[in-house]
Design an enzyme around this catalytic site. Sequence first.
Site, mmCIF file in Angstrom:
data_model
loop_
_atom_site.group_PDB
_atom_site.id
_atom_site.type_symbol
_atom_site.label_atom_id
_atom_site.label_comp_id
_atom_site.label_asym_id
_atom_site.label_seq_id
_atom_site.Cartn_x
_atom_site.Cartn_y
_atom_site.Cartn_z
ATOM 1 N N HIS A 31 40.765 45.540 29.456
ATOM 2 C CA HIS A 31 39.423 45.834 29.970
ATOM 3 C C HIS A 31 38.931 47.098 29.261
ATOM 4 O O HIS A 31 39.513 48.176 29.423
ATOM 5 C CB HIS A 31 39.586 46.048 31.482
ATOM 6 C CG HIS A 31 38.426 46.599 32.232
ATOM 7 N ND1 HIS A 31 37.668 45.822 33.097
ATOM 8 C CD2 HIS A 31 37.912 47.852 32.339
ATOM 9 C CE1 HIS A 31 36.744 46.576 33.685
ATOM 10 N NE2 HIS A 31 36.863 47.816 33.237
ATOM 11 N N ASP A 33 36.136 49.869 28.790
ATOM 12 C CA ASP A 33 34.988 50.471 29.467
ATOM 13 C C ASP A 33 33.985 50.992 28.459
ATOM 14 O O ASP A 33 34.351 51.700 27.507
ATOM 15 C CB ASP A 33 35.462 51.627 30.363
ATOM 16 C CG ASP A 33 36.119 51.127 31.628
ATOM 17 O OD1 ASP A 33 35.542 50.247 32.285
ATOM 18 O OD2 ASP A 33 37.227 51.599 31.944
ATOM 19 N N HIS A 63 33.456 46.020 29.908
ATOM 20 C CA HIS A 63 32.817 46.447 31.160
ATOM 21 C C HIS A 63 31.645 47.335 30.795
ATOM 22 O O HIS A 63 31.826 48.492 30.407
ATOM 23 C CB HIS A 63 33.855 47.173 32.028
ATOM 24 C CG HIS A 63 33.304 47.615 33.338
ATOM 25 N ND1 HIS A 63 33.953 48.493 34.168
ATOM 26 C CD2 HIS A 63 32.147 47.290 33.979
ATOM 27 C CE1 HIS A 63 33.225 48.692 35.260
ATOM 28 N NE2 HIS A 63 32.123 47.988 35.158
ATOM 29 N N ASP A 169 37.672 47.102 40.410
ATOM 30 C CA ASP A 169 37.892 48.128 39.389
ATOM 31 C C ASP A 169 37.649 49.491 40.018
ATOM 32 O O ASP A 169 36.571 49.753 40.561
ATOM 33 C CB ASP A 169 36.904 47.888 38.237
ATOM 34 C CG ASP A 169 37.102 48.843 37.077
ATOM 35 O OD1 ASP A 169 38.144 49.527 37.018
ATOM 36 O OD2 ASP A 169 36.203 48.888 36.215
ATOM 37 N N GLY A 170 38.678 50.363 39.938
ATOM 38 C CA GLY A 170 38.531 51.732 40.423
ATOM 39 C C GLY A 170 39.533 52.062 41.500
ATOM 40 O O GLY A 170 39.530 51.465 42.579
HETATM 41 C C1 DX5 Z 1 35.194 53.520 35.745
HETATM 42 C C2 DX5 Z 1 35.803 52.395 34.933
HETATM 43 C C3 DX5 Z 1 37.148 51.971 35.429
HETATM 44 C C4 DX5 Z 1 38.155 53.072 35.419
HETATM 45 C C5 DX5 Z 1 39.343 52.717 36.249
HETATM 46 O O1 DX5 Z 1 33.840 53.619 35.525
HETATM 47 O O2 DX5 Z 1 34.989 51.268 34.955
HETATM 48 O O3 DX5 Z 1 37.589 50.849 34.685
HETATM 49 O O4 DX5 Z 1 38.548 53.429 34.110
HETATM 50 O O5 DX5 Z 1 40.215 53.797 36.290
HETATM 51 P P1 DX5 Z 1 41.243 54.022 37.472
HETATM 52 O O6 DX5 Z 1 42.118 52.810 37.541
HETATM 53 O O7 DX5 Z 1 41.934 55.251 37.087
HETATM 54 O O8 DX5 Z 1 40.411 54.174 38.730
HETATM 55 ZN ZN ZN Z 2 35.938 49.469 34.184
#
Ligand code: DX5
Ligand code: ZN
Length: 213
Positions: A31, A33, A63, A169-170
Site C-alpha cells: 500500500h 501512500d 492510497h 487503514d490507521g
Molecule cells: C495515513 C496513511 C496510512 C498510515 C498508516 O494517512 O494513509 O496508510 O501510513 O500508518 P500506521 O499503520 O502507522 O497507522
Molecule cells: Zn494509507
Amino acid sequence: MLEIIPGILEKTWEEAEKKIEMLSPFAKVMHIDLLDGKFAPNTTFLDPKPFKKYSKDIFFELHMMVEEPVQYLKPFADAGFRRFLGHVEKMSDQAEFVAQGQLLGEVGLAIDGKTTIDDIKVPYDDLDCLLVMTINAGFSGQQFMPKHLEKVKALRSKIQNQFFPIEVDGGVNDLTIVQAKNAGANRFVATSFLFGQENPQKQFQALSHRIAV
Ligand code: DX5
Ligand code: ZN
C-alpha cells in the site's frame, strides 16, 4: 479472505525503496501512500516512475490522499500500479474517478475520519473495494480510533457480497486488528506496527496470527 497489506509512507524514493526491499521477501501486495500537502499537512514522494522496477513482482495499491486524485491515475498506472483508492473529500466527480480507474485497474473509494458513508456517491457495485480510515489521514504512527469502525459495520451490513473488500487503514496493531476484523473489515493496512520493531516479517506474522480463524 483476510489480508494484511504493509503500508509505505515516505518522502523520498530512497526511503520507499528501502521499505519495499524489506517487505518483498514476504509481502506481494503493498500500500503506497500518496500525500500532496493539500489534502493533509504532509507530503510523500510523488513520482511514480521508480516504482516501475518493482511493479511486475509486487501488486501496488495507491492510497490517494490528494486533491483531485483522478489526475494521478494514468501516471501511476503507467508505472504498474494496479489498484487505486481515491479519497472522496477533495474529489469533485466520484463517478468520473471510478470510470477512469476502472480502465486502468481496480478502483475503490476511501473515506477519512470525519467523513460519513453517505458521502460515497457511487453504487458499491461499481467499486472493487472501499477503504475506511481509522485515524485522520496524513501521518503514520497515530492511535487507532475505534469509533470509525461503526462505518465499517454499516458498510458491511449494506453490501450484499460478504466477501467485498473493506480495508481499514490507521493505527492497526495486534489488538486493533481484531476489533477491525470483528467489525467486518477484511483488509488491514499496517505501517508503524511492522516497521516500529526490528523484524517486520515477525510483526507481519504476529498480525496474521491474530486474525487466523
Ligand atoms: C495515513 C496513511 C496510512 C498510515 C498508516 O494517512 O494513509 O496508510 O501510513 O500508518 P500506521 O499503520 O502507522 O497507522
Ligand atoms: Zn494509507
